[in-house]
Design a protein around this motif. Structure first.
Motif, short mmCIF file in Angstrom:
data_model
loop_
_atom_site.label_atom_id
_atom_site.label_comp_id
_atom_site.label_asym_id
_atom_site.label_seq_id
_atom_site.Cartn_x
_atom_site.Cartn_y
_atom_site.Cartn_z
N ARG A 1 -10.70 21.57 39.02
CA ARG A 1 -10.94 20.06 38.95
C ARG A 1 -11.08 19.52 40.58
NH1 ARG A 1 -8.92 21.63 34.19
NH2 ARG A 1 -9.62 19.95 32.41
N LEU A 2 -12.10 18.57 40.39
CA LEU A 2 -12.16 17.67 41.61
C LEU A 2 -11.61 16.34 41.79
CD1 LEU A 2 -13.84 18.05 44.94
CD2 LEU A 2 -15.22 16.55 43.48
N ALA A 3 -10.75 15.81 42.46
CA ALA A 3 -10.44 14.50 42.69
C ALA A 3 -11.30 13.83 43.62
CB ALA A 3 -9.13 14.32 42.77
N LEU A 4 -11.93 12.64 43.49
CA LEU A 4 -12.84 11.89 44.25
C LEU A 4 -12.20 10.49 44.38
CD1 LEU A 4 -16.60 12.12 44.21
CD2 LEU A 4 -15.41 10.00 43.77
N ALA A 5 -12.03 9.90 45.55
CA ALA A 5 -11.56 8.56 45.47
C ALA A 5 -12.76 7.75 46.35
CB ALA A 5 -10.36 8.41 46.74
N ARG A 6 -12.97 6.51 45.82
CA ARG A 6 -14.11 5.56 46.39
C ARG A 6 -13.38 4.54 47.04
NH1 ARG A 6 -18.95 6.94 44.20
NH2 ARG A 6 -19.10 8.22 42.60
N ALA A 7 -14.40 3.90 47.91
CA ALA A 7 -14.07 2.68 48.66
C ALA A 7 -13.17 1.64 48.13
CB ALA A 7 -15.18 2.27 49.41
N ASP A 8 -13.49 1.32 46.71
CA ASP A 8 -12.96 0.20 46.03
C ASP A 8 -11.46 0.59 45.25
OD1 ASP A 8 -13.59 1.85 43.85
OD2 ASP A 8 -14.86 0.51 42.85
N GLY A 9 -11.04 1.76 45.77
CA GLY A 9 -9.58 2.43 45.19
C GLY A 9 -9.65 3.12 43.93
N ALA A 10 -10.97 3.19 43.24
CA ALA A 10 -11.04 3.96 42.16
C ALA A 10 -10.83 5.48 42.24
CB ALA A 10 -12.28 3.59 41.29
N LEU A 11 -10.31 6.41 41.33
CA LEU A 11 -10.32 7.82 41.43
C LEU A 11 -11.13 8.28 40.21
CD1 LEU A 11 -7.98 7.26 43.58
CD2 LEU A 11 -6.80 9.23 42.70
N GLU A 12 -11.85 9.25 40.50
CA GLU A 12 -12.57 10.00 39.29
C GLU A 12 -12.06 11.52 39.65
OE1 GLU A 12 -16.65 9.22 40.39
OE2 GLU A 12 -16.53 7.12 40.39
N ILE A 13 -11.76 11.96 38.52
CA ILE A 13 -11.72 13.55 38.28
C ILE A 13 -12.62 14.04 37.41
CG2 ILE A 13 -9.77 15.44 37.38
CD1 ILE A 13 -7.80 13.10 37.94
N PHE A 14 -13.40 15.18 38.16
CA PHE A 14 -14.63 15.91 37.55
C PHE A 14 -13.86 17.52 37.19
CE2 PHE A 14 -16.47 12.93 39.91
CZ PHE A 14 -17.58 12.45 39.28
N ASN A 15 -14.12 17.89 35.98
CA ASN A 15 -13.92 19.52 35.54
C ASN A 15 -15.05 20.20 35.90
OD1 ASN A 15 -13.12 21.62 34.44
ND2 ASN A 15 -12.59 20.70 32.46
N PHE A 16 -14.99 21.08 37.13
CA PHE A 16 -16.22 21.94 37.42
C PHE A 16 -16.36 22.95 36.35
CE2 PHE A 16 -17.20 20.95 42.27
CZ PHE A 16 -17.19 19.54 41.86
#
Length: 685
Positions: free
Chosen positions: A30-45
């Motif tokens: 799983r990849l966790a990704l942070a954006r400039a607005d503080g949101a986090l996304e988790i992708f299941n590779f």
């Protein structure tokens, strides 16, 4: 395929936020990704790169660094706090103040027992990782400049820190600095500027690799503190580094939008000695590459241009396969648009506000392909700003257009909309049931008499709506005991069924007349991306992240014959190879055999009355069929009617008058709103 009058909507000004940081959990893929607005996304590779979870941002929470510790996720930012996230309830679990000013970086040792944070005041702060929280342990020797980057040696005994003009190596046990590595400044005018060591990697053979603001990737001997090799890769900054698990490959991201790969190989044939050799340069971004991850088979990159790019390494994958294709993930894998099909209204969701639009009207009729003159222009009716610091995580508009609801991680708000001729009034429903304090997804019943809100542990709260009050009815719970959040909700047209899907790949169907669980669909290995219940047959249609389609009879509690036939024959290879998930399913009441679904690049009408396409037949055959005479056309006809006239689709929905609403967000419009990229000299200019 059927003829539709299409409302082509391009006034949803969705603007994704820049990617600031990412972290890869190799164990769970799983990849966790942070954006400039503080949101986090988790992708299941492991599940076709599906965006499994989304944690909304918050005002003032700018994430600079992410770190996995086992299955736990931590972030830190310039507000000086370390945050752990609750991945079941999709919210921050707790925050710890580091008391060292802004935090530029965090890193954990390979044992997962200590978290190190690099702070503005020159300290590296060590936190012990306990079962439920983290606890401050001690500071390493304080330095004169800010700590920009950190990397642990795999043994967990040493830690390297990137600073201004230097790299420090600390003994993690004693806390003392053992080496000081001076980083050379740039040449010419940039010699007067301090060099920022933006990223650092500490390998098991004690090699330290650094990337800095002078455009250099440098290899150091960590035992002696000496410089071994310098690679000048750009005139601008090297912002990010990532190393493969076997430490044989390294990638560096630059301000020019390039990703440069280095491999630990022999520089000439027959030579035994290995060295770090620059081997490839990838240019998949227009702006700064701020974050990188290196999987076994691919390089994952993201930055200012907002797109997540998965670039396969062709020496690690089989050529001309699905694995070898480049992927660009530009839009969220769930809908941000809600359509009130009875009222002809659209609700657009932004992090800080909602927009309610009325669709335009056209004059008369035309031939297929004609653009009709607009009699009444689309009109923005309401712009509703959210309350509080938390960003909006979900929203819903009732089919009649009379109710509007949105939720953040801390509250749910419900509004009553009333239309009098051209006037619109909006009234907040002040007294909501106390149990309705947050929601992952919201959905109204087709008659707008009930609101469904998905809560913790895959449960759904049912609320009855009337002119005067909002009353709690029941909480629907699955028997599986899953703790994962519900990411899909769908209420049937007849008001009898409610289908839910969670990130444990479970799909539950509840009987709303009896307010209890009706059945659970057999669990499939891939996560559902879209679900819908047919208005006449009461069959549940599901599409999963691996592009498989299933149809389940709610009356018989088993897969339908059409679904079994589809699984026996298999889907067309070109269908399975698509790299964006289906995010919405709807049905055509005029033709019950038609299922309408869409992803980012196409919408498709699946005609269940026609034969399924064979693997060798042409899948995208609409233009071919048009050129054939009528008798020949029947031979080549198949169930999948695909339209690619519209691109970058945010929503495709069918109104009550059988006209189609297509919401597009062209990538060129997003790119035009980005800040200017670094100036690069082009040939002959």
């Amino acid at each position: 395929m059927g003829e539709f009058k299409v409302h082509r909507v391009r006034f949803f000004d969705y603007m994704p936020s820049a990617i600031r940081a990412m972290a890869l959990c190799r164990r769970s893929e799983r990849l966790a990704l942070a954006r400039a607005d503080g949101a986090l996304e988790i992708f299941n590779f492991a599940d076709n790169y599906f965006q499994e979870k989304l944690i909304p941002g918050q005002d003032g929470r700018a994430v600079e660094a992410l770190c996995w510790v086992g299955q736990r996720l931590f972030s830190a930012g310039l507000n000086g706090e370390i945050t752990e996230y609750d991945l079941e309830n999709l919210r921050p679990k707790y925050t710890v103040e580091a008391y060292g000013g802004p935090i530029w970086t965090i890193s954990t040792n390979s044992q997962g027992t200590v978290l190190a944070a690099g702070c503005e005041d020159g300290t590296v702060k060590m936190f012990e990782i306990l079962e439920e929280r983290i606890q401050f342990q001690r500071n390493l020797d304080r330095q004169k400049g800010r700590i920009i980057s950190l990397s642990w040696h795999p043994s967990g005994t040493l830690i390297a820190a990137g600073m201004m003009d230097m790299i420090r190596i600390f003994d993690a046990d004693t806390g003392h600095a053992t080496h000081r590595l001076l980083v050379e400044r740039g040449i010419g005018a940039s010699k007067s500027r301090e060099v920022v060591v933006w990223s650092i990697a500490f390998l098991s053979d004690h090699t330290i690799i650094s990337g800095d603001s002078a455009g250099k990737v440098q290899m150091w001997d960590g035992l002696t503190g000496t410089l071994v090799r310098t690679h000048l890769v750009t005139k601008w900054d090297v912002l990010a580094l990532a190393v493969s698990q076997d430490e044989s490959s390294l990638v560096a991201g630059t301000s020019e939008g390039t990703v440069v790969q280095f491999q630990f190989i022999s520089s000439s044939v027959g030579q035994q000695d290995k060295d770090w050799v620059r081997t490839r340069t990838f240019k998949n971004h227009s702006h700064d590459v701020r974050a990188l991850a290196h999987t076994e088979t691919a390089v994952v990159s993201g930055g200012m241009d907002t797109q997540l790019v998965v670039r396969p390494l062709l020496d690690k994958v089989e050529k001309n396969t699905q694995e070898s294709a480049l992927r660009k993930i530009a839009f969220p894998h769930r809908s941000l648009v809600c359509c009130a099909k009875k009222a002809g209204l659209l609700l657009f969701q932004f992090p800080d506000h909602l927009e309610l639009w009325r669709l335009g009207e056209s004059e008369g009729h035309g031939k297929p392909g004609d653009s009709l003159a607009v009699k009444r222009k689309p009109e923005k009716l309401i712009q509703l700003k959210r309350k509080g610091e938390d960003h909006i995580c979900c929203s819903a508009l009732s089919p009649c257009g009379g109710w509007l609801a949105y939720a953040t991680v801390s509250s749910v708000r419900l509004y009553r909309l009333q239309f009098n001729n051209n006037n619109i009034s909006i009234t907040k429903v002040s007294k909501l049931p106390k149990i309705l304090h947050s929601a992952h997804q919201l959905c109204f019943s087709s008659d707008s008499s009930r609101l469904f809100a998905s809560s913790s542990h895959s449960s759904v709260i049912v609320v009855a709506l009337s002119q005067s009050e909002c009353k709690y009815l029941h909480t629907l719970k699955p028997k599986s005991g899953s703790r994962q959040p519900v990411h899909l909700l769908f209420a049937s047209e007849d008001g009898k069924w409610l289908a839910t899907a969670n990130t444990d790949c479970e799909i539950h169907v509840h009987n709303l007349h009896k307010l209890k669980l009706h059945c659970t669909v057999p669990v499939y290995s891939s996560c559902p991306t879209a679900i819908a219940i047919h208005p006449t047959t009461s069959n549940l249609v599901m599409v999963h992240a691996d592009q498989q389609i299933f149809e389940f009879s709610l009356v018989q509690k088993e897969y339908t014959e059409w679904s079994r036939k589809l699984q026996r024959q298999g889907l067309h290879p070109l269908w399975v190879q698509r790299d964006t998930p289906v995010t919405h399913i709807t049905f055509n009441p005029e033709n019950p055999a038609h299922i309408i679904l869409h992803d980012m690049f196409m919408f498709c009408i699946v005609d269940q009355s026609l034969p399924l396409p064979e693997a060798k037949t042409l899948l995208y055959n609409q233009m071919t069929l048009k050129s054939l005479p009528e008798p020949e056309r029947i031979k080549h006809n198949h169930a999948f009617k695909i339209c690619k006239n519209f691109q970058h689709l945010m929503c495709v929905s069918l109104l009550e008058d059988h006209s189609l609403v297509v919401v597009e967000r062209p990538m060129l419009e997003i790119m035009s709103q980005l800040p200017a990229a670094v100036r690069q000299k082009k040939f002959a200019t």
